[in-house]
Design an enzyme around this catalytic site. Sequence first.
Site, mmCIF file in Angstrom:
data_model
loop_
_atom_site.group_PDB
_atom_site.id
_atom_site.type_symbol
_atom_site.label_atom_id
_atom_site.label_comp_id
_atom_site.label_asym_id
_atom_site.label_seq_id
_atom_site.Cartn_x
_atom_site.Cartn_y
_atom_site.Cartn_z
ATOM 1 N N ASP A 116 -6.178 -7.073 -6.177
ATOM 2 C CA ASP A 116 -7.115 -7.924 -5.269
ATOM 3 C C ASP A 116 -7.096 -9.310 -5.351
ATOM 4 O O ASP A 116 -7.402 -9.596 -6.722
ATOM 5 C CB ASP A 116 -8.393 -6.993 -4.807
ATOM 6 C CG ASP A 116 -9.442 -7.805 -3.880
ATOM 7 O OD1 ASP A 116 -8.900 -8.089 -2.822
ATOM 8 O OD2 ASP A 116 -10.185 -8.055 -4.309
ATOM 9 N N THR A 164 -11.821 -10.513 -7.214
ATOM 10 C CA THR A 164 -11.205 -9.697 -8.574
ATOM 11 C C THR A 164 -10.710 -10.663 -9.155
ATOM 12 O O THR A 164 -11.046 -10.867 -10.382
ATOM 13 C CB THR A 164 -10.273 -8.862 -7.687
ATOM 14 O OG1 THR A 164 -10.798 -8.102 -7.005
ATOM 15 C CG2 THR A 164 -9.778 -8.040 -9.069
ATOM 16 N N ARG A 218 -19.886 -14.732 3.343
ATOM 17 C CA ARG A 218 -19.079 -13.722 2.726
ATOM 18 C C ARG A 218 -19.232 -12.529 3.264
ATOM 19 O O ARG A 218 -18.227 -11.717 3.489
ATOM 20 C CB ARG A 218 -19.067 -13.592 1.168
ATOM 21 C CG ARG A 218 -18.508 -12.654 0.551
ATOM 22 C CD ARG A 218 -16.975 -12.611 0.628
ATOM 23 N NE ARG A 218 -16.136 -11.630 -0.458
ATOM 24 C CZ ARG A 218 -14.882 -11.456 -0.007
ATOM 25 N NH1 ARG A 218 -14.145 -11.858 0.792
ATOM 26 N NH2 ARG A 218 -14.465 -10.544 -0.976
ATOM 27 N N SER A 234 -3.658 -8.783 -0.610
ATOM 28 C CA SER A 234 -4.773 -9.362 -0.266
ATOM 29 C C SER A 234 -4.916 -9.267 1.219
ATOM 30 O O SER A 234 -3.837 -9.563 1.909
ATOM 31 C CB SER A 234 -4.768 -10.825 -0.626
ATOM 32 O OG SER A 234 -5.953 -11.708 -0.236
ATOM 33 N N ASN A 235 -6.238 -9.487 1.770
ATOM 34 C CA ASN A 235 -6.605 -9.623 3.147
ATOM 35 C C ASN A 235 -6.198 -11.364 3.458
ATOM 36 O O ASN A 235 -5.891 -11.450 4.649
ATOM 37 C CB ASN A 235 -8.165 -9.608 3.290
ATOM 38 C CG ASN A 235 -8.359 -8.139 3.549
ATOM 39 O OD1 ASN A 235 -7.741 -7.200 3.843
ATOM 40 N ND2 ASN A 235 -9.649 -7.633 3.364
ATOM 41 N N LYS A 273 -7.482 -4.390 4.619
ATOM 42 C CA LYS A 273 -7.775 -3.370 3.702
ATOM 43 C C LYS A 273 -9.251 -2.908 4.400
ATOM 44 O O LYS A 273 -9.969 -3.665 4.661
ATOM 45 C CB LYS A 273 -7.980 -3.886 2.490
ATOM 46 C CG LYS A 273 -6.552 -4.205 1.799
ATOM 47 C CD LYS A 273 -6.741 -4.543 0.457
ATOM 48 C CE LYS A 273 -6.982 -5.866 0.136
ATOM 49 N NZ LYS A 273 -7.134 -6.087 -1.308
ATOM 50 N N SER A 327 -9.190 -3.683 -8.298
ATOM 51 C CA SER A 327 -10.301 -4.391 -7.540
ATOM 52 C C SER A 327 -11.662 -4.365 -7.899
ATOM 53 O O SER A 327 -12.143 -3.354 -8.569
ATOM 54 C CB SER A 327 -10.075 -3.926 -6.047
ATOM 55 O OG SER A 327 -11.016 -4.766 -5.227
ATOM 56 N N ASN A 332 -13.889 -5.075 -5.470
ATOM 57 C CA ASN A 332 -14.428 -4.749 -4.254
ATOM 58 C C ASN A 332 -14.338 -3.210 -4.203
ATOM 59 O O ASN A 332 -13.563 -2.652 -4.047
ATOM 60 C CB ASN A 332 -13.867 -5.530 -3.042
ATOM 61 C CG ASN A 332 -13.967 -6.833 -2.949
ATOM 62 O OD1 ASN A 332 -15.078 -7.479 -2.931
ATOM 63 N ND2 ASN A 332 -12.988 -7.741 -3.414
ATOM 64 N N PHE A 349 -15.237 -1.079 -1.948
ATOM 65 C CA PHE A 349 -14.581 -0.694 -0.495
ATOM 66 C C PHE A 349 -13.146 -0.655 -0.616
ATOM 67 O O PHE A 349 -12.451 0.249 0.014
ATOM 68 C CB PHE A 349 -15.189 -1.417 0.747
ATOM 69 C CG PHE A 349 -14.257 -2.736 0.999
ATOM 70 C CD1 PHE A 349 -12.972 -2.573 1.608
ATOM 71 C CD2 PHE A 349 -14.838 -3.973 0.399
ATOM 72 C CE1 PHE A 349 -12.540 -4.118 1.677
ATOM 73 C CE2 PHE A 349 -14.106 -4.899 0.312
ATOM 74 C CZ PHE A 349 -12.903 -4.915 1.383
ATOM 75 N N ASP A 350 -12.790 -1.593 -1.395
ATOM 76 C CA ASP A 350 -11.183 -1.775 -1.576
ATOM 77 C C ASP A 350 -10.694 -0.671 -2.634
ATOM 78 O O ASP A 350 -9.611 -0.054 -2.528
ATOM 79 C CB ASP A 350 -10.838 -3.134 -1.936
ATOM 80 C CG ASP A 350 -9.253 -3.597 -2.334
ATOM 81 O OD1 ASP A 350 -8.662 -2.930 -1.529
ATOM 82 O OD2 ASP A 350 -9.149 -4.541 -3.004
#
Lengths: 245, 245
Positions: free
Chosen positions: A9, A13, A40, A115-116, A148, A172, A174, A176-177
């Site tokens: 990520d 990250t 964010r 990545s998003n 994601k 990651s 994150n 959630f990721d």
Amino acid sequence: MTIKAIVFDAYGTLYDVQSVSSITEEKFPGKGELITQVWRLKQLEYTWLRSQMGAFHDFWAVSQESLAYTLDCIGIPYEKAVFEEIMAKYRHLDPYADSISALEALKGKQRAILSNGSQDMLDDLIRNTGLNAHLEACVSVDAVQIFKPNNKAYELIEDKLGVKPEEVLFVSSNAFDACGAKNFGLKVAWIERVTAEALRAEIAGLDKAGPTTMFKILRMRMEHFGMDPDYRLSSLNELAGIVNG
Amino acid sequence: MTIKAIVFDAYGTLYDVQSVSSITEEKFPGKGELITQVWRLKQLEYTWLRSQMGAFHDFWAVSQESLAYTLDCIGIPYEKAVFEEIMAKYRHLDPYADSISALEALKGKQRAILSNGSQDMLDDLIRNTGLNAHLEACVSVDAVQIFKPNNKAYELIEDKLGVKPEEVLFVSSNAFDACGAKNFGLKVAWIERVTAEALRAEIAGLDKAGPTTMFKILRMRMEHFGMDPDYRLSSLNELAGIVNG
């Protein structure tokens, strides 16, 4: 099964999204912390909500929409040039101190970003910060027009890198990721940048949790989804030991 | 086109989710505000993330998971019985002061709830608070196993109530839900429970935004999605005027 690819990520990250606070505080003194955290939080919300509504806008647009929401909500008038200067920081985010050394230690394996971020902002970011020299690939969710943690985003790893899910270690910070990748079926390392103990101590020491503490509470601990990652690491530098050992 | 059905969101629109603060503060003095706000924020996140991951758990489970996350994150040890007492409040939330009067004024039309809540917790809630006497239907997303703002959730209105989208006025104070309904193609009234001016004044008057202010910033203003509702109302009592012309 040997790990052939380590897929990272980007935001949070390899790159410190909190580093936008230098420019938000410079442009709006005394308001930098609040803007940084709300921006964010809304930016991520907007990815989840747009994915759910089937109304994809790329991450540059989502980042603009969430920044506009933030400034409007707080009641901060701004000029277009200032807005664009803040946005530009997303093409120059600070890498974490352990990013380059960790990538360097993984040399020989396929090292990639999933990545998003939109492709052009990611390409600019890795070039501007020199990480491009330590990466074999940089994959954006642009190709599937969904963010994601939707499975379609993680499918891009096999599609774009030519590696099977069981040959991948996904990395990651994150939660959630990390959970999304685990739910999809990848081996996952979660980078625990704030420990439970440190966060609890921070909360206990405050009269009221402010924006940064709220951000940490909301975003920096493992989700209760029953999708726990395979590894919990305190630094990216621990990855080489897992992959090579 | 005549409006035949008025369809309400439940949590935050007819019912005050902030009313859980009475029990969270009673059980954990001094921590009620933080628990209340983090819990609600994570509860919503979990609906969005589970929908995205294709990993539906019903809203009772999601509410338990997000409460467990919250208490764990803050570092609050708790007994099972206390946890269950807090959860039970979701079957006894306080209706807003304008909920019953607004429903009463819409008598003669089909009045319904479309909620993320699981069917059994919704049925208990409307019975325990007497709103069942003023509603013709109460629809849960359980039937489609995905949460708002996914289109499948809003499709339940036609499927369960037998009214076409153009015959519906959808009512929500949750901006993401108002936008989701608009994106789906409904006529939408957004209940603006906190004005821009009031929120900006609150922020300006604080040294640091605490949990409740952060909640208002994150959840109580219109999203920047370009999916603005047809009506912005300050009270549910304004609905009858719109529906009856």
